[in-house]
Scaffold this motif. Structure first.
Motif, PDB file in Angstrom:
ATOM      1  N   THR A  65     -11.399  19.011   9.912  1.00  0.00           N
ATOM      2  CA  THR A  65     -12.570  19.381   9.115  1.00  0.00           C
ATOM      3  C   THR A  65     -12.199  20.463   8.109  1.00  0.00           C
ATOM      4  N   ARG A  74     -10.089  18.803   5.314  1.00  0.00           N
ATOM      5  CA  ARG A  74     -10.859  17.885   4.460  1.00  0.00           C
ATOM      6  C   ARG A  74     -11.721  18.653   3.450  1.00  0.00           C
ATOM      7  N   ASN A  75     -12.122  19.873   3.822  1.00  0.00           N
ATOM      8  CA  ASN A  75     -13.067  20.640   3.006  1.00  0.00           C
ATOM      9  C   ASN A  75     -12.454  21.004   1.652  1.00  0.00           C
ATOM     10  N   TYR A  76     -13.114  20.611   0.569  1.00  0.00           N
ATOM     11  CA  TYR A  76     -12.538  20.867  -0.764  1.00  0.00           C
ATOM     12  C   TYR A  76     -12.472  22.349  -1.087  1.00  0.00           C
ATOM     13  N   ASP A 104      -9.177   6.619   8.532  1.00  0.00           N
ATOM     14  CA  ASP A 104     -10.319   6.708   7.620  1.00  0.00           C
ATOM     15  C   ASP A 104     -10.796   5.324   7.199  1.00  0.00           C
ATOM     16  N   ARG A 105     -11.794   5.313   6.286  1.00  0.00           N
ATOM     17  CA  ARG A 105     -12.511   4.064   5.996  1.00  0.00           C
ATOM     18  C   ARG A 105     -11.703   3.096   5.154  1.00  0.00           C
ATOM     19  N   ASN A 165      -9.708   4.087  -2.309  1.00  0.00           N
ATOM     20  CA  ASN A 165     -10.493   3.845  -3.526  1.00  0.00           C
ATOM     21  C   ASN A 165      -9.617   3.105  -4.549  1.00  0.00           C
ATOM     22  N   TYR A 180      -6.542   6.411  -3.336  1.00  0.00           N
ATOM     23  CA  TYR A 180      -6.818   7.602  -2.523  1.00  0.00           C
ATOM     24  C   TYR A 180      -7.632   7.207  -1.295  1.00  0.00           C
ATOM     25  N   LEU A 218     -10.411   7.365   1.492  1.00  0.00           N
ATOM     26  CA  LEU A 218     -11.812   7.790   1.614  1.00  0.00           C
ATOM     27  C   LEU A 218     -12.200   7.843   3.085  1.00  0.00           C
ATOM     28  N   PRO A 219     -12.802   8.933   3.591  1.00  0.00           N
ATOM     29  CA  PRO A 219     -13.091  10.158   2.846  1.00  0.00           C
ATOM     30  C   PRO A 219     -11.842  10.998   2.536  1.00  0.00           C
ATOM     31  N   GLY A 220     -10.808  10.932   3.345  1.00  0.00           N
ATOM     32  CA  GLY A 220      -9.528  11.557   3.042  1.00  0.00           C
ATOM     33  C   GLY A 220      -9.590  13.064   2.918  1.00  0.00           C
TER      34      GLY A 220
END
Ligand code: PRP
Ligand code: URA
Length: 209
Positions: free
Chosen positions: A17, A20-22, A184-185, A188, A192, A194-196
């Motif tokens: 987490t 992942r956080n920008y 992940d899902r 894109n 890249y 996603l959510p990555g």
């Protein structure tokens, strides 16, 4: 996905987490990646062979163990560098090789620019480290490289994998076990995950444009 082991641990979920956080800055990104890789190393090495030895305690001689196999860790440059210290923290005996690959942003094909490996790859357990398994092109090329140089027992260790990458690596190299902290899902249109977590190399080294 039978070749894939997701390492499911509360501490890894917390750290995922964070990365992942920008808003996470380069320093926190690197220190968190190091901690996750250390935690993952326990599962990736759960079946290492041991050799019996003896050790003298301050009181008496007793049975002990040393690692019974050579280990080579190989980060894929650049982002794989973020995983080596975590592995070396718990595997100080390991030797380190390097393979340099980047993805051509248009074709998404891996381009190789560097490789250097310690001798004896054929008798070693090789742990190939790269946080991102996206199209799988880089990991597949890195494993092919390692096999050409004699590696026989290879495990891939990543942090975030896309189903496309797992399928590609597993179909080209079904003998390679894949470990990841997350599946992940999807990818894109620019390849890249996603959510990555974005571009791992850029987030480690502060090179984002
Ligand atoms: C990233 C990552 C992988 C690769 C994954 O490297 O570290 O090596 O992309 O993508 P793929 O599965 O589609 O091949 P990148 O090409 O961004 O190079 P860098 O680490 O030098 O930034
Ligand atoms: N490489 C990265 O660093 N991130 C992605 O999402 C895909 C490839």
């Amino acid at each position: 996905m039978k070749h894939l082991t997701i390492i499911d641990h509360p501490l890894i979920k917390r750290d995922l987490t964070i990365i992942r956080n920008y808003k996470t800055d380069n320093h926190l990104f690197r220190t968190t990646l190091r901690r996750i890789s250390s935690i993952m190393a326990f599962t990736v090495t759960h079946d290492l062979r041991l050799k019996k030895t003896h050790v003298q305690t301050p009181l008496e001689r007793t049975a002990g163990h040393v690692l019974g196999e050579d280990i080579v860790i190989v980060p894929v440059l650049r982002a794989g560098l973020g995983l080596i210290d975590g592995f070396l923290d718990v595997l100080p005996e390991a030797r380190v090789g390097h393979v340099g690959l980047y993805r051509n942003e248009k074709t998404l094909e891996p381009v190789d620019y560097y490789s250097k490996f310690p001798e004896g790859l054929g008798r070693s357990l090789v742990l190939l480290l790269d946080p991102m398994l996206a199209t799988g092109g880089s990991a597949t090329a890195a494993v092919t490289f390692l096999k050409r140089r004699g590696a026989r027992r290879i495990r891939f260790v990543g942090i975030v994998a896309a189903p496309e990458g797992v399928r590609k690596l597993a179909s080209h190299h079904p003998d390679v076990a894949i470990f990841s902290a997350a599946l992940d899902r999807k990818l894109n249109a620019r390849g890249y995950i996603l959510p990555g977590l974005g571009d791992a190399g850029d987030r480690m080294f502060g090179t984002e444009k």
